[in-house]
Design a protein around this motif. Structure first.
Motif, short mmCIF file in Angstrom:
data_model
loop_
_atom_site.label_atom_id
_atom_site.label_comp_id
_atom_site.label_asym_id
_atom_site.label_seq_id
_atom_site.Cartn_x
_atom_site.Cartn_y
_atom_site.Cartn_z
N GLY A 106 0.81 -1.22 0.00
CA GLY A 106 0.00 0.00 0.00
C GLY A 106 0.84 1.27 0.00
N LEU A 107 2.15 1.14 0.10
CA LEU A 107 3.01 2.33 0.16
C LEU A 107 3.76 2.58 -1.14
CD1 LEU A 107 4.51 2.04 3.78
CD2 LEU A 107 2.44 3.20 3.01
N VAL A 108 3.57 1.71 -2.15
CA VAL A 108 4.25 1.94 -3.44
C VAL A 108 3.21 2.30 -4.51
CG1 VAL A 108 6.21 0.46 -2.89
CG2 VAL A 108 4.26 -0.49 -4.15
N VAL A 109 3.67 3.09 -5.47
CA VAL A 109 2.78 3.54 -6.55
C VAL A 109 3.49 3.31 -7.89
CG1 VAL A 109 1.75 5.29 -5.04
CG2 VAL A 109 3.59 5.95 -6.59
N ARG A 110 2.73 3.37 -8.99
CA ARG A 110 3.31 3.14 -10.31
C ARG A 110 4.30 4.24 -10.69
NH1 ARG A 110 0.53 -0.50 -13.64
NH2 ARG A 110 -0.69 -1.82 -12.27
N LYS A 111 5.41 3.81 -11.28
CA LYS A 111 6.38 4.77 -11.83
C LYS A 111 5.86 5.25 -13.18
CE LYS A 111 10.32 3.60 -14.07
NZ LYS A 111 10.28 4.45 -15.26
N PRO A 112 5.76 6.57 -13.38
CA PRO A 112 5.37 7.02 -14.72
C PRO A 112 6.41 6.55 -15.75
CG PRO A 112 5.32 8.83 -13.13
CD PRO A 112 6.01 7.68 -12.46
N PRO A 113 5.97 6.05 -16.91
CA PRO A 113 6.93 5.52 -17.89
C PRO A 113 7.96 6.55 -18.34
CG PRO A 113 4.65 5.02 -18.53
CD PRO A 113 4.57 5.92 -17.34
N SER A 114 7.59 7.83 -18.34
CA SER A 114 8.53 8.86 -18.83
C SER A 114 9.62 9.19 -17.82
CB SER A 114 7.74 10.13 -19.15
OG SER A 114 7.08 10.59 -17.97
N VAL A 115 9.50 8.70 -16.60
CA VAL A 115 10.47 9.06 -15.54
C VAL A 115 11.58 8.00 -15.48
CG1 VAL A 115 10.71 9.39 -13.04
CG2 VAL A 115 8.71 10.31 -14.23
N SER A 116 12.83 8.47 -15.44
CA SER A 116 13.96 7.52 -15.40
C SER A 116 13.99 6.80 -14.05
CB SER A 116 15.27 8.26 -15.62
OG SER A 116 15.56 9.04 -14.46
N TRP A 117 14.66 5.66 -14.04
CA TRP A 117 14.81 4.92 -12.77
C TRP A 117 15.53 5.76 -11.73
CZ3 TRP A 117 11.90 1.07 -11.62
CH2 TRP A 117 11.47 0.18 -12.60
N GLU A 118 16.59 6.47 -12.18
CA GLU A 118 17.39 7.26 -11.23
C GLU A 118 16.53 8.30 -10.52
OE1 GLU A 118 20.71 9.05 -13.21
OE2 GLU A 118 21.48 7.14 -13.93
N VAL A 119 15.74 9.02 -11.31
CA VAL A 119 14.90 10.06 -10.73
C VAL A 119 13.83 9.44 -9.83
CG1 VAL A 119 13.17 11.82 -11.28
CG2 VAL A 119 15.36 11.78 -12.50
N ALA A 120 13.25 8.33 -10.31
CA ALA A 120 12.18 7.68 -9.53
C ALA A 120 12.70 7.22 -8.18
CB ALA A 120 11.61 6.51 -10.32
N GLY A 121 13.93 6.74 -8.12
CA GLY A 121 14.48 6.23 -6.86
C GLY A 121 14.74 7.33 -5.84
N ALA A 122 14.97 8.55 -6.33
CA ALA A 122 15.34 9.65 -5.43
C ALA A 122 14.19 10.61 -5.17
CB ALA A 122 16.50 10.44 -6.05
N PHE A 123 13.02 10.33 -5.72
CA PHE A 123 11.89 11.26 -5.67
C PHE A 123 11.02 11.16 -4.41
CE2 PHE A 123 7.51 12.37 -7.22
CZ PHE A 123 7.73 13.72 -7.49
N PRO A 124 10.72 9.95 -3.90
CA PRO A 124 9.66 9.84 -2.88
C PRO A 124 9.87 10.70 -1.64
CG PRO A 124 10.12 7.69 -3.80
CD PRO A 124 11.18 8.61 -4.34
N VAL A 125 11.02 10.65 -1.00
CA VAL A 125 11.18 11.37 0.28
C VAL A 125 11.11 12.89 0.10
CG1 VAL A 125 12.79 11.88 2.17
CG2 VAL A 125 12.28 9.51 1.56
N PRO A 126 11.92 13.47 -0.81
CA PRO A 126 11.82 14.94 -0.92
C PRO A 126 10.46 15.40 -1.44
CG PRO A 126 13.37 14.06 -2.54
CD PRO A 126 13.04 12.94 -1.61
N ALA A 127 9.85 14.62 -2.33
CA ALA A 127 8.55 15.05 -2.88
C ALA A 127 7.45 14.98 -1.82
CB ALA A 127 8.19 14.17 -4.08
#
Ligand SMILES: NC(=O)c1ccc[n+]([C@@H]2O[C@H](COP(=O)([O-])OP(=O)(O)OC[C@H]3O[C@@H](n4cnc5c(N)ncnc54)[C@H](OP(=O)(O)O)[C@@H]3O)[C@@H](O)[C@H]2O)c1
Length: 308
Positions: A106-127
């Motif tokens: 329940g704590l994970v969501v879909r990665k938008p296809p246009s977003v790179s893995w690197e950005v996706a991995g670093a996004f959750p906490v600051p966002a």
């Protein structure tokens, strides 16, 4: 599986082998980690100051992006192969600096296809932090004037973007090398925090009144930021340094928490380019200790990620 973490709280970050995650139970999923964020908050996990639900020895890391491997019963809307990201704290077994991690699905969501893995991995906490300080602590409304002190950092930069996107007038502080980037993120005015008169200058920019709300994202900075807030305004600090409330100003000491609905919304903004994040450095799992050192030295323009 390979993982990076500590054998005891306060110990050096090392790479070691850990048992594979157990089979997921009801509401859980196992994620194969592709990229995991490294922030200076991981230092608080390393020392044991931030309790994330697990005792050392443990893999560190409280945010990641990867592919679903298996799901337990009662998991709706996730199937093996799905690309996801999240801030899965409290940890179920281990942190995210590992080849695989067992999470509360329940704590994970879909990665938008246009977003790179690197950005996706670093996004959750600051966002999530940006969302929670603005919408919950400051109760930001369109047309408010908001100060972001420490806007040159990863979290500070996302706070500026999100506040501007929500229709606030943003006044930010940043160093000379970050000023242009912070202005591009949406700050109407950027003041150099090296000039100690900056709180006074913020008041001048607001007709002597002060801002409606201020976010402090600079370590030890909230006692300065509060000087720029109007009477009965709001101050939220994310660096654990709430000042005494003065002049009727409400003060919040904010600690990020997982929230899948908020993260989903933020991912939509990231996926369609309304929010932007550029990674500063991508390192291998074996370089986790260096990655943490870099994150602690200040991301300076972009977060650090581990490519697992
Ligand atoms: N409470 C929570 O849940 C939570 C969540 C996320 C982050 N945090 C904390 O919030 C802080 C900021 O996070 P971040 O991700 O933005 O960190 P970051 O990316 O490491 O930010 C570093 C930036 O801070 C700026 N800075 C340094 N000293 C400053 C000062 N005296 N005044 C103003 N700005 C200064 C510098 O910007 P310039 O380039 O402009 O000089 C530097 O690039 C960190 O301490 C982090 O641990 C807390």
């Amino acid at each position: 599986m390979r993982a990076a973490g500590v054998r005891e709280f306060g110990g050096q970050v090392e790479v070691f082998d850990l048992p594979e995650p157990r089979d997921p139970g009801p509401g859980e999923a196992v994620i194969e980690v592709v990229a995991a964020g490294v922030g200076n908050w991981d230092e608080l996990v390393r020392t044991g100051e931030w309790k994330v639900g697990r005792e050392a020895p443990m893999a560190l890391g409280v945010e990641a992006a990867g592919r679903v491997v298996t799901v337990g019963s009662e998991v709706l809307g996730l199937t093996p192969g799905d690309e996801v990201l999240g801030h899965p704290v409290q940890l179920r077994e281990q942190g995210c600096w590992a080849e695989r991690v067992l999470v509360d699905a329940g704590l994970v969501v879909r990665k938008p296809p246009s977003v790179s893995w690197e950005v996706a991995g670093a996004f959750p906490v600051p966002a999530l932090t940006a969302e929670q300080v603005l919408s919950e602590s400051l109760e930001l409304a369109e047309g408010d004037t908001v100060l972001v002190h420490g806007a040159g950092g990863t979290t500070g930069g996302l706070i500026v973007q999100l506040a501007a996107l929500r229709g606030a007038r943003v006044i930010a502080t940043a160093g000379p090398s970050s000023a242009a980037r912070v202005a591009e993120a949406g700050a109407a005015e950027v003041l150099d925090y090296h000039d100690s008169r900056w709180p006074e200058l913020v008041r001048e920019l607001t007709g002597g009144v002060g801002v409606d709300g201020a976010v402090n994202a600079a370590r030890g900075g909230s006692s300065h930021a509060v000087l720029a807030v109007r009477d009965c305004g709001r101050l939220a600090t994310i660096t654990g340094d709430p000042p005494e409330s003065v002049r009727g100003i409400s003060v919040s000491d904010v600690y990020v928490r997982p929230d899948a609905a908020q993260l989903e919304e933020l991912c939509t903004l990231l996926g369609d380019g309304r929010l932007r994040l550029s990674v500063g450095a991508a390192l291998a799992l074996a370089d986790a200790a260096t990655a943490l050192e870099r994150a602690m030295a200040g991301a300076n323009g972009g977060p650090v990620v581990l490519l697992v």
